[in-house]
Scaffold this active site. Sequence first.
Site, mmCIF file in Angstrom:
data_model
loop_
_atom_site.group_PDB
_atom_site.id
_atom_site.type_symbol
_atom_site.label_atom_id
_atom_site.label_comp_id
_atom_site.label_asym_id
_atom_site.label_seq_id
_atom_site.Cartn_x
_atom_site.Cartn_y
_atom_site.Cartn_z
ATOM 1 N N CYS A 31 0.816 -1.224 0.000
ATOM 2 C CA CYS A 31 0.000 0.000 0.000
ATOM 3 C C CYS A 31 0.845 1.268 0.000
ATOM 4 O O CYS A 31 0.504 2.239 -0.678
ATOM 5 C CB CYS A 31 -1.001 -0.002 1.155
ATOM 6 S SG CYS A 31 -0.266 -0.119 2.800
ATOM 7 N N HIS A 37 -1.777 0.879 7.247
ATOM 8 C CA HIS A 37 -2.389 0.979 5.927
ATOM 9 C C HIS A 37 -2.144 2.399 5.434
ATOM 10 O O HIS A 37 -2.000 3.324 6.243
ATOM 11 C CB HIS A 37 -3.888 0.673 5.992
ATOM 12 C CG HIS A 37 -4.539 0.551 4.660
ATOM 13 N ND1 HIS A 37 -4.023 -0.209 3.637
ATOM 14 C CD2 HIS A 37 -5.672 1.107 4.154
ATOM 15 C CE1 HIS A 37 -4.808 -0.124 2.583
ATOM 16 N NE2 HIS A 37 -5.817 0.676 2.865
ATOM 17 N N ASP A 53 -8.309 4.595 -1.904
ATOM 18 C CA ASP A 53 -7.798 3.381 -1.257
ATOM 19 C C ASP A 53 -7.888 2.229 -2.253
ATOM 20 O O ASP A 53 -8.976 1.860 -2.687
ATOM 21 C CB ASP A 53 -8.641 3.090 -0.006
ATOM 22 C CG ASP A 53 -8.171 1.884 0.785
ATOM 23 O OD1 ASP A 53 -7.251 1.160 0.331
ATOM 24 O OD2 ASP A 53 -8.730 1.647 1.869
#
Length: 172
Positions: A13, A61, A72
């Site tokens: 991520c 995250h 996202d």
Amino acid sequence: MSTSDLKFQPFYCEENIWQLCQHPDYLNGEVVFISSLGDYFPMLCQQGSGSPSTPIFWDYHVVLLRNGYIHDFNTTLPFSTGVTDYFAQSFIDESLLNPVQVPLFRIIPAKEFISTFKSDRRHMKADDGWNAPPPEWPLISESSSNLNQFTDMRNTEFGQILSRSQFLESKA
């Protein structure tokens, strides 16, 4: 623009968002590292879970905030979801969590993130190989990593750390 036009690699991520920040349409955003004071925190509506209501427990995250929308790659919500909706659907009521599992949010301007973040992917390597297949794009850094400085919510070197209520008050 379709997300299929953007660089993405599962389980990376921070690199996905670093790559997204290189795109002119996203350069004016703010990178959001989500972590906690403990080893992990729960999130809802995340891919890899059996159901949107079943939490995934992340050690950290990373998403991008731009023009009131959270971007996202890992959510089951739309890639671009309004901040208020994203928070309402993605996070468990803090009163139900152990205090060390309550998510905190480090906000860093995208341009600053691009210039200061370093990762050589060491956090994804085990003695027997990769924990997840690495991206095909080049390393952000060949020999150093400061990922822990971004994910450790006790470290105040980069960006601003906000609670959920502070984040929503200032960014929603």
